[in-house]
Design an enzyme around this catalytic site. Structure first.
Site, PDB file in Angstrom:
ATOM      1  N   GLN A   1      22.519   4.079 -35.616  1.00  0.00           N
ATOM      2  CA  GLN A   1      21.175   4.580 -35.954  1.00  0.00           C
ATOM      3  C   GLN A   1      20.628   3.829 -37.163  1.00  0.00           C
ATOM      4  O   GLN A   1      19.448   3.474 -37.216  1.00  0.00           O
ATOM      5  CB  GLN A   1      21.208   6.082 -36.269  1.00  0.00           C
TER       6      GLN A   1
ATOM      7  N   TYR B   1      28.206  10.360 -30.853  1.00  0.00           N
ATOM      8  CA  TYR B   1      27.650   9.987 -29.545  1.00  0.00           C
ATOM      9  C   TYR B   1      26.152   9.676 -29.623  1.00  0.00           C
ATOM     10  O   TYR B   1      25.519   9.886 -30.644  1.00  0.00           O
ATOM     11  CB  TYR B   1      28.004  10.994 -28.460  1.00  0.00           C
ATOM     12  N   GLU B   2      25.651   9.130 -28.515  1.00  0.00           N
ATOM     13  CA  GLU B   2      24.253   8.670 -28.470  1.00  0.00           C
ATOM     14  C   GLU B   2      23.965   7.683 -29.611  1.00  0.00           C
ATOM     15  O   GLU B   2      22.870   7.665 -30.159  1.00  0.00           O
ATOM     16  CB  GLU B   2      23.270   9.855 -28.542  1.00  0.00           C
ATOM     17  N   GLY B   3      24.940   6.862 -29.906  1.00  0.00           N
ATOM     18  CA  GLY B   3      24.803   5.906 -31.016  1.00  0.00           C
ATOM     19  C   GLY B   3      25.297   6.538 -32.300  1.00  0.00           C
ATOM     20  O   GLY B   3      24.712   7.499 -32.793  1.00  0.00           O
TER      21      GLY B   3
ATOM     22  N   ARG C   1      18.518  10.907 -28.119  1.00  0.00           N
ATOM     23  CA  ARG C   1      18.705  10.884 -29.561  1.00  0.00           C
ATOM     24  C   ARG C   1      17.945  12.009 -30.243  1.00  0.00           C
ATOM     25  O   ARG C   1      18.424  12.584 -31.218  1.00  0.00           O
ATOM     26  CB  ARG C   1      18.305   9.507 -30.114  1.00  0.00           C
TER      27      ARG C   1
END
Lengths: 607, 607
Positions: free
Chosen positions: A446, A439-441, A296
């Site tokens: 978030q 992506y990555e949440g 992140r």
């Protein structure tokens, strides 16, 4: 594609002048060698590599994309050669532990190096970038034997690693993972299943790829409590550590995407692939978070990287392209029209880009210190730094990627219709940046991580007053009347930030109250809360930069007063033009969840 | 690509219930035949064509793009066939004058038909869409002979038309146009020069293409005062009106673009091409504006079109895809996870899309009435309607395309990582939408047109109080205590809109004052002023819709009370969650131009 020049002056300003990395490194157990000279040399060498080796293949990489032929993925022309140079120069090992062949420098230096590479060519930088997540996960959760076997070639860059999480039926909701791990009875396992969206899942840059895979043991509990982590190499590894035969790990197809086309996004099939377990049984999700936090912050860098590159392109074009006359009179009377940069609305877009880029970079460099301290400090301090970084991470990832995408769009907008044409490269930056909020949440995830997890569940609301306490101490210190520094020039910053710190506390309290009776109050407020938090945080970092800039101007001895004056001007622009957005977010979230939640699912559309 | 369903219920609500198009058409000289039944039939037939003929080739058109081979442009598979059907069904002539073969129906019906086609397949719709600009320009400025010669085949759709304005050295700043027009001495001219960004500049849909071209006569004054308009057919036209030999109009290349790939964006070379002058010598720019206003409303439609299509895709996905559990408890306990639509943050994005789409459509349908009245009303009224439409046009174009792009991005965001993958079609909508804030005058140009031209120069500030006067009359009428309608349910709308109308007047006054001493105050405020204006205007239209919805609910007799309740919920969402953005814009612009203008051009970056 705009030519890329590493913003070394701005980076050095943050490292040496604002955040005093010189002292920070001096106190770190592994910071002794990171003297100011070494730091600058690393920045400059990173810049040289990025500008000469990977920036030139950013646009061609997008045009060409990756190819899957005969089950093998080929990266675009020049990508492997650039990686060979990168690896042979020792870049992969920069901030990894010396016991596994690393150079042992602080993690922040690795992040800053990554920022430079990422700005020059985001797609290329994803290959070594994702490897870091696999390395960190193995480093923290692996056995000594696993570390010896896998970390050495990963650290040297001889091999690369990936993280295999997502499956067709689940992205965020990893509790739905179906990939199976069957024990062989000898401590090894057979992995069978399909993973999607695997960045660098297959490629031609290294002889082997070490996949860290989420899978489910037979009879494991349902949901996230039944998931374990496994190490699954693409090629089996011989007893002497050399690359052996195929491990039945194959790329089924490459995704056709909006952007980051030079990054191979693979559907990966594991068909009875041999594996070892990483970390404890059924604790895969917890171990995963190690990787996620790294990833992140890596993705937050993307916001700043695309903003920087787009800003550079837009600024150059705005100085060269001439259209119309300035409203306040001809600025270049000898030319057929004035340069775009003389037009107020173009300046609005350029200054927005500048304020986002430099403000975002300051936020990242501040957070990177915590990453250093977590990696090397004593375990008692770990919790403290983990909490601080944990609070900032969703703001960095969620807020900075949203603003990075905005900035990339501004840069394209400065070009007018030409921005839409591929040859200029500005639209590629927008397409590449677009993935960063997904992506990555996603941004929504978030926001929930910040408000639901970090603020409400983990800290019972205290995370906010702790952070605003820091802002209020800064304001107290610089208060023009009562502060120890009595900075009249900072009056406006002190006034606004003090008010916003109090407002942030107040808003948090309101949401906490509302959440007692209605859990949807959290989800409904999350996005606006995160954006509000981001704008206030960025304002605080602009104030810190301005405080240093005034110091430097007052005490002289610097060669570039214009640099500091520009910082002050940009901070004023931020206060005047960007920070007011907090009002809209605060108002929206205090209006509560009712209008969000009350419409029936069937009433969204009528035919 | 999401399946497209024409939002007929919403369209009919606006036409028949909110804006009373039934009476409007009944009073128009050319509206007699546009009875409610005919209007509905046209909507339904447009929908049928759009859904079955052009929606299915939207995604394949993007993948395939246009091709230039042997100097000829080929549109993607199915585009020509769909156009043949469109033309043979008489669609091109719908709202053009009967004296040139048109069906003579009101212009608004043509715009609404265009909206349906445009939502189904924006790239395809650009071919017949741009032809309208050429037709209108010839209709207003052409001689009888020119109209007879060119309009008949354009109206029937046998030929198409384009507008050729931009050149490599100039987009917005058309005073820099270099294309030459040399008189042949017989009233005809030879045109020589290069035009870029010519949409539909060449294609295979029709046998001839009529280009309306900006060019400069020998010895013409410099700048915009020396530009004239010319009609330049691709193929010469024989005396009997049939297509003759080549007129040396060739497509030099096709631009590679971010999106709208199925629309041919051509570099056009004119090499001594035969032409006739359109309108008076050196008055090309004035004549041009006829086309521009049409094109700008056409582009405003794009904002609503992409927002609608993206909303439809996102809504369907949010109902089908399951991930995580709702914060307020399981909503679908029998499923492995809850559908996305139960999550507050997903609802935030969907409702934002819905509010933008339906609010934007209302703004467009209101404006379309003025287009009808200008086209057929008496000349005395023309000025009045032109002023009203002129004030709204930059808001429609500038604000609605910015929000359309935002909405397209929300729709993609609802899909998470899948939104980034081309097969879903959601990222295509973002790429297609991205052009809308750039062409036909960028957002910055619309903002200057609104504030600099329409508000300050043309009306000396009066345009705003005239418009806010209308809002205040609405508020007075519906005031819960003093109004003739005494609508308690509208209390909040009346309160907020009254305050915002006053705030709009106040802001305008402040800018006018500032502009007296600093012209840059206009440029610096323009963007935020336009966005502020947009949010307030959209709020006013939501209030109008809500007033009708409450009427319908109170007086019963309708079959779908849920439809009206959904309108009210969406309006409340708009007030709670979208309208607060006006605060940020108002605050930003009242902070004045200083921080925008004071940074030296050389101080934007330091290496």
């Amino acid at each position: 594609m705009p030519e890329f020049k590493t913003p070394l002056r701005d980076m050095k300003f943050l490292l040496h002048e604002v955040f005093d990395y010189d002292s920070h490194y001096a106190t770190l157990p592994n910071g002794e060698e990171a003297t100011p000279d070494v730091v600058d040399a690393i920045l400059e060498e990173s810049a040289r590599f990025a500008e000469s080796e990977i920036a030139p293949i950013n646009q061609s990489g997008d045009e060409e994309g990756c190819k899957l032929e005969d089950g093998k993925v080929t990266t675009p022309k020049g990508f492997k050669e650039a990686y060979d140079t990168y690896r042979d120069s020792g870049w992969p090992s920069l901030s990894h532990p010396t016991e596994y062949g690393g150079q042992g420098l602080p993690m922040s230096l690795g992040l800053i190096k990554h920022e430079i590479m990422a700005t020059a060519n985001w797609s290329w930088s994803m290959y070594p970038g994702l490897s870091i997540g696999a390395m960190n996960t193995i480093f923290i959760h692996g056995t000594d034997e696993q570390k010896q076997k896998y970390l050495n070639p990963l650290v040297s860059g001889e091999w690369m690693g990936t993280m295999c999480l997502t499956e067709p039926q689940c992205g965020t909701d990893l509790g739905q993972v179906k990939t199976k791990a069957e024990p062989n009875g000898d401590g090894t396992f057979k992995i069978t299943g399909t993973k999607i969206f695997i960045s660098s899942g297959d490629h031609d840059m290294t002889d082997n790829i070490i996949h860290v895979v989420l899978a489910r043991l037979p009879g494991a509990p349902e949901g996230t409590r039944g998931i374990s982590l496994f190490i699954v190499p693409k090629m089996k590894i011989n007893a002497d550590g050399s690359v052996g035969e195929s491990n039945n790990v194959t790329c089924g197809s490459l995704e056709k995407k909006m952007g980051i086309k030079a990054s191979a996004t693979c559907v990966m099939n594991f068909d009875g692939s041999e594996a070892v377990m990483l970390g404890p049984e059924n604790k895969g999700m917890e171990c995963m978070f190690t990787f996620m936090n790294t990833a992140r912050i890596g993705t937050a860098i993307q916001g700043v990287a695309h903003s920087e590159l787009s800003f550079q392109g837009a600024l150059r074009y705005a100085k060269e392209r001439r259209s119309m006359r300035s409203l306040s009179g001809k600025k270049e009377p000898e030319k057929p029209a004035d340069a775009l940069i003389y037009h107020a609305d173009v300046r609005r877009m350029l200054l927005t880009q500048k304020a986002i880029t430099e403000g975002g970079r300051a936020m990242l460099y501040h957070a990177a210190k915590f990453a250093d301290l977590m990696a090397t400090g004593d375990p008692e301090d770990y919790k403290q730094f983990d909490d601080k970084l944990g609070f900032l991470t969703p703001i960095l990832k969620g807020f900075l990627t949203e603003l990075g995408l905005e900035s990339a769009n501004h840069g394209m907008q400065v070009f007018g219709g030409h921005g839409y044409i591929r040859e200029w490269g500005m639209e590629q930056i927008v397409r590449d940046a677009r993935i960063s909020t997904l992506y990555e949440g996603t941004t929504g995830i978030q926001a929930l991580d910040l408000l639901g997890r970090k603020v409400i569940i983990l800290s019972r609301g205290k995370a906010v007053p702790e952070y605003t306490g820091e802002i209020l101490r800064f304001c107290g210190h610089h208060n023009p009347i009562t502060g120890s520094r009595k900075r009249r020039v900072l009056r406006r910053y002190v006034t606004e930030l003090s008010q916003l710190a109090v407002k942030w506390n107040y808003i948090t309290g309101r949401i906490l109250m509302a959440a007692r009776t209605d859990r949807d109050a959290v989800g409904a407020a999350a996005y606006d809360f995160m954006m509000f938090s981001g704008y206030v945080t960025m304002g605080y970092f602009w104030a810190q930069m301005v405080a240093v800039a005034y110091d430097k101007l007052e005490h002289g001895g610097n060669e570039t007063p214009e640099f500091y004056k520009a910082k002050i001007r940009t901070a004023e622009f931020y206060l005047d033009r960007i920070l007011p957005r907090q009002m809209a977010h605060a108002e929206a979230l205090t209006n509560g969840p009712r209008t969000l939640m009350s419409l029936d699912n069937d009433s969204f559309v009528f035919e």
